[in-house]
Design a protein around this motif. Structure first.
Motif, PDB file in Angstrom:
ATOM      1  N   UNK A  13       0.840  -1.211   0.000  1.00  0.00           N
ATOM      2  CA  UNK A  13       0.000   0.000   0.000  1.00  0.00           C
ATOM      3  C   UNK A  13       0.868   1.252   0.000  1.00  0.00           C
ATOM      4  N   UNK A  14       1.905   1.270   0.814  1.00  0.00           N
ATOM      5  CA  UNK A  14       2.753   2.460   0.906  1.00  0.00           C
ATOM      6  C   UNK A  14       3.576   2.685  -0.359  1.00  0.00           C
ATOM      7  N   UNK A  15       3.968   1.614  -1.033  1.00  0.00           N
ATOM      8  CA  UNK A  15       4.703   1.770  -2.299  1.00  0.00           C
ATOM      9  C   UNK A  15       3.833   2.472  -3.338  1.00  0.00           C
ATOM     10  N   UNK A  16       2.544   2.233  -3.284  1.00  0.00           N
ATOM     11  CA  UNK A  16       1.629   2.845  -4.260  1.00  0.00           C
ATOM     12  C   UNK A  16       1.062   4.183  -3.778  1.00  0.00           C
ATOM     13  N   UNK A  17       1.284   4.476  -2.498  1.00  0.00           N
ATOM     14  CA  UNK A  17       0.748   5.703  -1.913  1.00  0.00           C
ATOM     15  C   UNK A  17       1.776   6.330  -0.973  1.00  0.00           C
ATOM     16  N   UNK A  18       2.913   6.746  -1.497  1.00  0.00           N
ATOM     17  CA  UNK A  18       3.971   7.246  -0.614  1.00  0.00           C
ATOM     18  C   UNK A  18       3.575   8.490   0.181  1.00  0.00           C
ATOM     19  N   UNK A  19       2.583   9.214  -0.262  1.00  0.00           N
ATOM     20  CA  UNK A  19       2.181  10.423   0.463  1.00  0.00           C
ATOM     21  C   UNK A  19       1.432  10.112   1.752  1.00  0.00           C
ATOM     22  N   UNK A  20       0.961   8.898   1.908  1.00  0.00           N
ATOM     23  CA  UNK A  20       0.217   8.534   3.119  1.00  0.00           C
ATOM     24  C   UNK A  20       1.115   8.589   4.345  1.00  0.00           C
ATOM     25  N   UNK A  21       2.348   8.155   4.199  1.00  0.00           N
ATOM     26  CA  UNK A  21       3.283   8.194   5.322  1.00  0.00           C
ATOM     27  C   UNK A  21       3.152   7.002   6.235  1.00  0.00           C
TER      28      UNK A  21
END
Length: 82
Positions: A13-21
């Motif tokens: 999930x974080x690889x596809x949404x790096x802005x989430x933190x």
């Protein structure tokens, strides 16, 4: 690589949404679009790989993907309890 399947889910999930933190366990992954329709098929493939079992789309409920807690309960804790 880690043996913790939930860490692999977080990494996906974080690889596809790096802005989430950071991903809180109860964060709504659908409403926040952390898991969107474009990534959903890849996400199912990841879960199949991590659980070692095929996932029948007929057996799925959107709420199974609503949060990290829901994913863990549906795909990893149920299997551990069997």
């Amino acid at each position: 690589m880690t043996a913790d399947p939930m860490q692999k889910v977080r990494d996906f999930i974080l690889e596809r949404n790096p802005k989430i933190g950071q991903l809180a366990p109860q964060m709504d992954l659908i409403d926040s679009r952390a898991i969107n329709s474009l990534a959903f098929v890849d996400f199912i493939f990841l879960l199949e790989e991590l659980t070692g079992e095929g996932i029948d789309p007929e057996d799925l409920d959107l709420d199974d993907f609503r949060s990290l807690n829901a994913i863990e309960a549906r795909f990893f804790k149920q299997k551990a309890a069997q």
